[in-house]
Design an enzyme around this catalytic site. Structure first.
Site, PDB file in Angstrom:
ATOM      1  N   TYR A 103       0.837  -1.202   0.000  1.00 54.97           N
ATOM      2  CA  TYR A 103       0.000   0.000   0.000  1.00 54.97           C
ATOM      3  C   TYR A 103       0.875   1.256   0.000  1.00 54.97           C
ATOM      4  CZ  TYR A 103      -3.290   3.561   1.637  1.00 54.97           C
ATOM      5  OH  TYR A 103      -4.035   4.710   1.769  1.00 54.97           O
ATOM      6  N   LYS A 132       1.170   3.838  -3.125  1.00 54.34           N
ATOM      7  CA  LYS A 132       0.689   5.209  -2.913  1.00 54.34           C
ATOM      8  C   LYS A 132       1.804   6.215  -3.210  1.00 54.34           C
ATOM      9  CE  LYS A 132      -2.789   6.471  -1.205  1.00 54.34           C
ATOM     10  NZ  LYS A 132      -4.068   6.949  -1.800  1.00 54.34           N
TER      11      LYS A 132
END
Length: 423
Positions: free
Chosen positions: A176, A180
């Site tokens: 993640y 991101k």
């Protein structure tokens, strides 16, 4: 929440002054109402943002695979579509003036371990959003990033946008944060892209920490569930460790102000910029969450465990989840990134840049109020249990962590970390 920052429309352009017109001439035609699109509009932040904009008179399109669980306000349209669906995006962006790209995947829990899905949505989806914005001549794009693009387990105290670089992509321990960071950079690099027929795309990114507020559906219910099942009887990490949180209304305010700051009326001050956004306070996680234990009728954790034990336990839980996933779902109690990112290491960020350039002024909120709303909306379970049950759970936990501690002692930290990065 202050009514002016969050209740006003992001449209700030005003018609230039004109010479007086003859009385016989018709009145000037009002400027067309602004139209925005919010990806991830079925989620907590996306829906809150869209609702706030709609209340101010903006026409809002919410795009998400999941329908909102709340009733749509007036001037709001919901489109059920995947952010990776190019055709759906192209149709949805017709006539749109500003895009808030909030959609993402893999923030917490078992989602964090689904590498392909995370990569496809967070990176592939962002590339597609940027591409369609250019083809549809959308002049403004605001990306909802995260503090994790700069934080990767090493202490950060009052970091700001110019002093804290991106954490190296190959050193992130969760997909993640890595994806991101890629999407964050892609959005900023797209700033200044020429649009067909004239004009340019102006972009900025907002980097919040964890979000809380009334009816929040991700963090608070998950932790509350662990507390009710007595899975959080222990605490770990230094009691001096600090982090930031942001109330959903403050984060909505920041998005609205960022959209305004990408207009000519504001001198395009936010063009190509990144901003850390939080409540302006730093807290210790266990102290901050004390109201949740209290309102649920449970004692706060009183067993202090070495962080290395908990980190190793999280590594084992991630491994078990991955190997058992084809057979059954075994969601990890904690992931490695949650151990290092939530409790074990201080990571706080300044909001001075957002205050100065956006006019961001966070209001004061209490986590206890959000807890009170949560407790009122759920059935309260009995707070007590027999001494025998508590001791059995405690002994089982200590036995498990004792075995993990022995493994850490004999294996050493380097092999464990190397194995963890391969998960």
């Amino acid at each position: 929440m202050k009514p002016n920052p969050t209740g006003s429309s992001p449209e700030t352009c005003k018609a230039a002054g004109q010479a007086p017109q003859p009385k016989t001439q018709s009145k000037p035609t009002p400027a067309p109402r602004q139209k925005v699109l919010v990806t991830g509009g079925g989620g907590y932040l996306g829906f809150s943002l869209g609702s706030s904009l709609a209340k101010s008179g903006t026409s809002v399109i919410l795009l998400d695979l999941r329908r909102p669980q709340w009733e749509l306000p007036p001037r709001t349209e919901f489109i059920q579509a995947d952010v990776r669906d190019e055709e759906a995006l192209h149709r949805a962006l017709e006539g749109v003036d500003c895009v808030f790209h909030v959609a993402s995947y893999g923030m917490s829990g078992a989602e964090r371990l689904q590498k392909e899905q995370i990569e496809s949505i967070n990176v592939g989806g962002t590339k597609l959003v940027i591409d369609v914005c250019v083809r549809r001549r959308v002049p403004r794009l605001i990306y909802t990033s995260t503090v994790n693009v700069a934080f990767g387990g090493k202490p950060i105290e009052q970091g700001h946008e110019d002093s804290v670089p991106y954490f190296p992509l190959d050193q992130h321990i969760d997909h993640y944060s890595r994806t991101k960071a890629i999407a964050d950079q892609l959005t900023l690099m797209a700033n200044g892209t020429p649009l067909p027929g004239g004009g340019i795309l102006r972009t900025c990114v907002l980097r919040p920490p964890g979000i809380y507020g009334p009816e929040e559906q991700r963090h608070l219910p998950r932790v509350a569930g662990h507390i009710k099942r007595r899975l959080l009887m222990f605490r770990f990490g230094d009691r001096r460790t600090r982090m930031n949180w942001v109330h959903v209304r403050n984060l909505v305010q920041a998005h609205v102000l960022a959209a305004e700051a990408l207009t000519a009326a504001k001198g395009y001050v936010a063009s190509g910029q990144a901003y850390y956004i939080n409540d302006g306070e730093s807290v210790n996680l266990f102290e901050w969450m004390a109201p949740l234990f209290e309102k649920l009728g449970y004692h706060q954790p009183w067993i202090q465990l070495p962080t290395s034990w908990v980190y190793l336990a999280a590594t084992v839980m991630e491994f078990l989840h991955l190997i058992l996933r084809p057979i059954c779902s075994v969601p990890p109690l904690l992931t490695r990134s949650e151990v290092s990112g939530l409790v074990a290491v201080t990571h706080t960020f300044q909001i001075a840049k957002a205050r100065a350039q956006l006019g961001y002024s966070p209001d004061k909120f209490s986590f206890a109020d959000a807890v009170e709303r949560y407790v009122q909306s759920t059935t309260r379970q009995p707070s007590g249990s027999t001494t025998r049950t508590l001791l059995r759970l405690l002994l089982g936990l200590l036995l498990l962590l004792g075995l993990l501690g022995l493994a850490l002692h004999f294996l050493g930290p380097q092999p464990v970390q190397a194995a963890g990065r391969r998960l």
